[in-house]
Design an enzyme around this catalytic site. Sequence first.
Site, PDB file in Angstrom:
ATOM      1  N   HIS A 105      -1.343   0.367   7.933  1.00 44.45           N
ATOM      2  CA  HIS A 105      -1.887   0.491   6.582  1.00 44.45           C
ATOM      3  C   HIS A 105      -1.800   1.952   6.137  1.00 44.45           C
ATOM      4  O   HIS A 105      -1.932   2.866   6.949  1.00 44.45           O
ATOM      5  CB  HIS A 105      -3.340   0.009   6.571  1.00 44.45           C
ATOM      6  CG  HIS A 105      -3.930  -0.135   5.205  1.00 44.45           C
ATOM      7  ND1 HIS A 105      -3.213  -0.613   4.133  1.00 44.45           N
ATOM      8  CD2 HIS A 105      -5.171   0.136   4.735  1.00 44.45           C
ATOM      9  CE1 HIS A 105      -3.998  -0.637   3.068  1.00 44.45           C
ATOM     10  NE2 HIS A 105      -5.184  -0.184   3.411  1.00 44.45           N
ATOM     11  N   ASN A 142      -8.973   4.151   0.422  1.00 45.00           N
ATOM     12  CA  ASN A 142      -8.316   2.935   0.892  1.00 45.00           C
ATOM     13  C   ASN A 142      -7.838   2.139  -0.326  1.00 45.00           C
ATOM     14  O   ASN A 142      -8.646   1.750  -1.168  1.00 45.00           O
ATOM     15  CB  ASN A 142      -9.314   2.098   1.702  1.00 45.00           C
ATOM     16  CG  ASN A 142      -8.660   0.868   2.330  1.00 45.00           C
ATOM     17  OD1 ASN A 142      -7.516   0.558   2.061  1.00 45.00           O
ATOM     18  ND2 ASN A 142      -9.415   0.177   3.167  1.00 45.00           N
ATOM     19  N   CYS A 161       0.829  -1.207   0.000  1.00 48.10           N
ATOM     20  CA  CYS A 161       0.000   0.000   0.000  1.00 48.10           C
ATOM     21  C   CYS A 161       0.863   1.257   0.000  1.00 48.10           C
ATOM     22  O   CYS A 161       0.500   2.280  -0.590  1.00 48.10           O
ATOM     23  CB  CYS A 161      -0.941   0.000   1.199  1.00 48.10           C
ATOM     24  SG  CYS A 161      -0.095  -0.200   2.791  1.00 48.10           S
TER      25      CYS A 161
END
Length: 670
Positions: free
Chosen positions: A238, A263, A73
């Site tokens: 994250h 996201n 990510c």
Amino acid sequence: PGAPKMRAPARELFRDPAFPASDSSLFSSFSTPLAQFREDITWRRPQEICATPRLFPDNPQEGQVKQGLLGDCWFLCACAALQKSRHLLDQVFLPGQPTWLDQTYRGSFTCRVWQFGRWVEVTIDDRLPCLAGRLCFSRCQREDVFWLPLLEKVYAKVHGSYEHLWAGQVADALVDLTGGLAERWNLKNLASSRSQQDGSGGSEPKTCWQLLSLKERCLISCSVFSPKAGARELGEFHAFIISDLRELRGQAGQSILLLRIQNPWGRRCWQGPWREGGEGWTQVDPVDSAELLSQLQEGEFWVDEEEFLREFDEVTIGYPVTEAGHLQSLYSEKVLSHTQELPGAWVPGQSAGGCRNNSGFPSNPKFWLRVSEPSEVYIAVLQRPRMRTVDWAGRAQAPVGDSRVVWSPASILGKDYPAVGLHLWKVEKRRVSLPRILSTPPVAGTVCHAYDREVHLRCELTPGYYLAVPSTFLKNVPGQFLLRVFSSGRVSLSAIKTVVQSTGPGETLLAGEWETVQLQGSWKIGQTAGGSRNFASYSSNPCFPLTIPEGAGPRCVRITLHQHCLDSDCHPIGFHVFQVPADNGGQGTPSLLLQKPLLSCVPHCYTQEVSRVCHLSAGTYRIVPSTYLPDTEGAFTVTIATRIDRRSIHSQEMLGQLLQEASFMAVMKT
């Protein structure tokens, strides 16, 4: 009628031998959750995944990044920066490459990645990892768009495998994709110490409202380290993208700051008051509510400032890069159009003196920074990775004696980098007592030594000389780094470093402290390619001044001439040094060069580099590098290293600076 048929390639498609479609490209140690898919992953080219693959979408929203099974990510958030700026995308993804419908398509793509001071071109084939016929790692919102998975493969090749991308820092990926700087703000410090600098040396904003002015100019990412009990849906360690910020007027007249969060997992994951149907929307005009909710794409949600500061831990911001390639300040919007950089190293027993708590601190690498006009200046220390290095083809090389680098949580937390810091002193002139200067408080410095690949300082500097000292926290920790300077005004950078080199017959060069200056030049036909002293055109050669100040006796100087060429293309080179008489009487350079040189580095040699060590008394000199024959073109660097004669420096300062870890993981739970 079926889908249009792809043109058959005229020859066999490219297969990259340096990054094959095999487990060696997927895995480094089989220690991440990715290993459970080892038997199921296959490799397919885009035309085998969908009927009509495209490199880029017509609608930017269709190119929105989505994360797959890989915990990268942090990298995907940085990729979103390229979507905000076409010139940044073109800098990374070379324009005009043949794609799947072109007659010249050969199954390969080339991208550029910035690595330790230079752009490296990396070529891959377009075979991509798949599960059940679909991409299993990154993909775009529309799965027939392939710029993102191809760039991810390039980055995996640079790092040695896809598994090596499992976790990392958004800031590092932003630097690799832009060549610029990235800054991290600790959100938990905003409430407690809003005026204090963070470990990057940048100035923290007083509130999140400062992000409003940055949203159009640069990529803003945010991260969660450990989600609160009621927000497990955010994921642990994250990274997210802040895709928009909006200031609204509440029903009661109050100002409300909303942030739209994307996201990379590509799914709704927020149940806060600003979710669709949440009570937060009752505070604003229904028209505003409908507009903002209609803007949400898959995986996006709105939060207010209070939620944001409570639920998220860190913000990472990439500095804007102009079309001319200059950085722009996050704070003043000034263009940082003046840049300098020099490499350096911490060598145990020589120049790895540790932090200011150690008496060996003065032995660290030292750099002179000359500021010519009032300037906003950023000084950055970029560490070269110790675990993996990359050759020019982008192939990852493991360290000698280490065939595989083992993945572990410690490596994710930045343990492959030592904790580093940077301090800056103002000096009145370059001839100073270094022990005295380094025993005084610096004018600027990082708050702590951080386990980051790069730390930087932001300073408003007045004209003059400054001494910059990068250091590791612990003594005798080896490492290599690049010192980078970005400034709104004119600056110059030179190094004071330890030089231990072999010398020619009859020459003696002692180890010690050396001040080094590098001068760039070139020989051009009809202009500055005058040839050796055998030719009348000699006086047209480049001529560099050298001044030895008054002091205690002659100074030891090493002069090196290096021509920029391959060994097989070397021209015979040499140089002469002329002393300018004290009673020069205004005679010009051509007249001076008719005199006998004070010393020479001849005969001219077919080599990349020639050098000469000498002892020069106080005075003014001219260095004239030349090729043997006139009209011989080439570029060169003249390096002048002057030994600094002084007693050993010892510092007993005990500052008690704390070692603060400032790294985080970014791992997707599968």
